[in-house]
Scaffold this motif. Sequence first.
Motif, short mmCIF file in Angstrom:
data_model
loop_
_atom_site.label_atom_id
_atom_site.label_comp_id
_atom_site.label_asym_id
_atom_site.label_seq_id
_atom_site.Cartn_x
_atom_site.Cartn_y
_atom_site.Cartn_z
N GLY A 101 50.88 53.13 -41.43
CA GLY A 101 51.34 52.59 -40.15
C GLY A 101 50.47 53.02 -38.99
N ILE A 102 49.18 53.19 -39.24
CA ILE A 102 48.26 53.55 -38.14
C ILE A 102 47.14 52.51 -38.05
CG2 ILE A 102 48.68 56.04 -38.29
CD1 ILE A 102 45.87 56.17 -39.75
N GLU A 103 46.48 52.47 -36.89
CA GLU A 103 45.32 51.59 -36.76
C GLU A 103 44.14 52.24 -37.45
OE1 GLU A 103 44.64 50.30 -32.80
OE2 GLU A 103 46.49 49.14 -32.83
N MET A 104 43.17 51.42 -37.82
CA MET A 104 41.95 51.95 -38.41
C MET A 104 41.23 52.83 -37.39
SD MET A 104 41.20 51.33 -41.53
CE MET A 104 39.42 51.54 -41.63
N PRO A 105 40.82 54.04 -37.78
CA PRO A 105 40.06 54.89 -36.86
C PRO A 105 38.78 54.17 -36.42
CG PRO A 105 40.67 56.09 -38.86
CD PRO A 105 41.02 54.65 -39.10
N LEU A 106 38.46 54.26 -35.12
CA LEU A 106 37.33 53.46 -34.63
C LEU A 106 35.98 54.03 -35.06
CD1 LEU A 106 35.89 54.97 -32.01
CD2 LEU A 106 37.99 54.24 -30.89
N HIS A 107 35.93 55.28 -35.54
CA HIS A 107 34.64 55.85 -35.92
C HIS A 107 34.28 55.54 -37.38
CE1 HIS A 107 37.44 58.81 -37.44
NE2 HIS A 107 36.47 59.31 -38.18
N LEU A 108 35.12 54.83 -38.08
CA LEU A 108 34.79 54.52 -39.48
C LEU A 108 34.13 53.15 -39.58
CD1 LEU A 108 37.85 55.84 -41.51
CD2 LEU A 108 35.69 56.98 -40.96
N MET A 109 33.12 53.07 -40.42
CA MET A 109 32.42 51.78 -40.58
C MET A 109 33.27 50.76 -41.31
SD MET A 109 28.61 53.14 -41.41
CE MET A 109 27.77 51.59 -41.22
N THR A 110 34.37 51.21 -41.90
CA THR A 110 35.27 50.29 -42.59
C THR A 110 36.26 49.64 -41.62
OG1 THR A 110 36.59 52.25 -43.13
CG2 THR A 110 35.16 51.38 -44.87
N ASN A 111 36.15 49.97 -40.33
CA ASN A 111 37.01 49.33 -39.33
C ASN A 111 36.54 47.89 -39.14
OD1 ASN A 111 38.00 48.32 -36.82
ND2 ASN A 111 38.57 50.40 -36.26
N PRO A 112 37.39 46.89 -39.43
CA PRO A 112 36.95 45.49 -39.36
C PRO A 112 36.72 45.02 -37.92
CG PRO A 112 39.13 45.68 -40.39
CD PRO A 112 38.79 47.03 -39.85
N LEU A 113 37.38 45.66 -36.95
CA LEU A 113 37.25 45.19 -35.57
C LEU A 113 35.96 45.65 -34.92
CD1 LEU A 113 40.88 45.63 -34.18
CD2 LEU A 113 39.72 43.53 -34.87
N ASN A 114 35.58 46.89 -35.15
CA ASN A 114 34.40 47.38 -34.44
C ASN A 114 33.32 48.01 -35.31
OD1 ASN A 114 36.47 49.76 -34.34
ND2 ASN A 114 34.46 50.68 -34.02
N GLY A 115 33.57 48.15 -36.64
CA GLY A 115 32.57 48.79 -37.50
C GLY A 115 31.20 48.14 -37.38
N PHE A 116 31.20 46.81 -37.26
CA PHE A 116 29.94 46.06 -37.14
C PHE A 116 30.04 45.03 -36.02
CE2 PHE A 116 30.04 47.82 -41.36
CZ PHE A 116 28.74 48.22 -41.61
N ALA A 117 30.61 45.43 -34.89
CA ALA A 117 30.75 44.51 -33.75
C ALA A 117 29.55 44.69 -32.82
CB ALA A 117 32.05 44.80 -33.01
N HIS A 118 29.03 43.55 -32.34
CA HIS A 118 27.88 43.57 -31.43
C HIS A 118 28.29 42.87 -30.14
CE1 HIS A 118 25.51 44.85 -34.87
NE2 HIS A 118 26.08 43.88 -35.56
N LYS A 119 28.10 43.55 -29.03
CA LYS A 119 28.63 43.01 -27.78
C LYS A 119 27.62 42.95 -26.62
CE LYS A 119 32.40 43.81 -24.49
NZ LYS A 119 33.58 44.64 -24.18
N ALA A 120 26.85 43.98 -26.44
CA ALA A 120 25.94 44.00 -25.28
C ALA A 120 24.87 42.91 -25.41
CB ALA A 120 25.29 45.36 -25.15
#
Length: 346
Positions: A275-294
């Motif tokens: 019942g927790i969100e994926m930690p943002l420092h893990l590469m297995t996080n689907p939202l930001n593990g490989f997100a490119h924004k700048a």
Amino acid sequence: MNEQRHILHSFLGVIDSTLREGFQFSKANFSLDEQKQIFSYLVEIGVDYIEVANPAKEEIRRTIVELAKLRGKSAVKVLSHIRNHENDVRMSIEAGVDGVNILCTVDAERLAAMGKAPESYRETLAANVRTARHHGLEIRVGVEDFFGQPAAQSLAIYRLAESHGVDRLALADTLGKAMPWDVAHRVRALRRQVHLPLEVHFHNDLGHAVGNALAALQAGANYVSATLLGIGERTGITPLSSLLVNLHVLDPRLARAYDLSRLTEAENYVSRICGIEMPLHLMTNPLNGFAHKAGIHLDALMKFGPQKYEPLPPALIGNRRRLVINTVLSGKTGALDVANFQEKYG
Ligand code: HCA
Ligand code: CU
């Protein structure tokens, strides 16, 4: 380069403790079915050992019997995590585990509270090792808070364990306070004093759980204890995904025995059932593990390809890249560029 070569020689395997240390995470409350699912993921990933809790408790004993059936044809070994107690060894034998991870203490207050002198505690350990050996179990002897305790007391335990023919010794950074340079120093010193394979277990309180594991391998440790998502007591321990990704980046040969492509699904499963969100420092996080924004990042990706800003291809660990456009930071990159990019790189 030299460092990599060291690790190539020293690294022998991963001991996953999601079902033991991970269960100690404040939000973990796994049902039997969930534990079976975790076990199956670990078998798919191909970890060398799966550590489970102490079978002295009947409910845990019954769970272990069920889990052990899922080993199938895999080479994975199931290890119970127990205290230096005769009954824990007996119950491990009854549960049918492949081996025991015996955790010892050298803490003077603990020993005093048990009414045991260090010598008699070690005699008990010798007897427990003999019993486990007699029943053909693989045996590991570890010292709690190794990095916080004087080296001599731990060495007495390790020497006794070695002389009684155990298979592996273990060093725990129980409080998560060890610094990478201390880890390197103490592992290297112990490496000169004993000859058995060494397992290391690092808590993440100060954020060193991954770096310390690598420092230990580089100094001659052989096995690393990890959990899916890094869950465990307090801030947890070395995350399995981070460990395997590091090994792959250091030298793909180090990780070739493991199926990294299952890591994202497995860790997202564990976060969901906790019942927790994926930690943002893990590469297995689907939202930001490989997100490119700048804009600079997006632009370079369009021109040169994803390797410009990705340490490894997301598919390697079963994750996907995300291109975040239409923000104030996006620069020139628009929907058409993204469509072209996706056609080329998926
Ligand atoms: C604990 C025990 C332990 C054991 C590690 C090991 C630790 O819950 O305190 O057996 O290697 O961190 O010391 O997880
Ligand atoms: Cu621990």
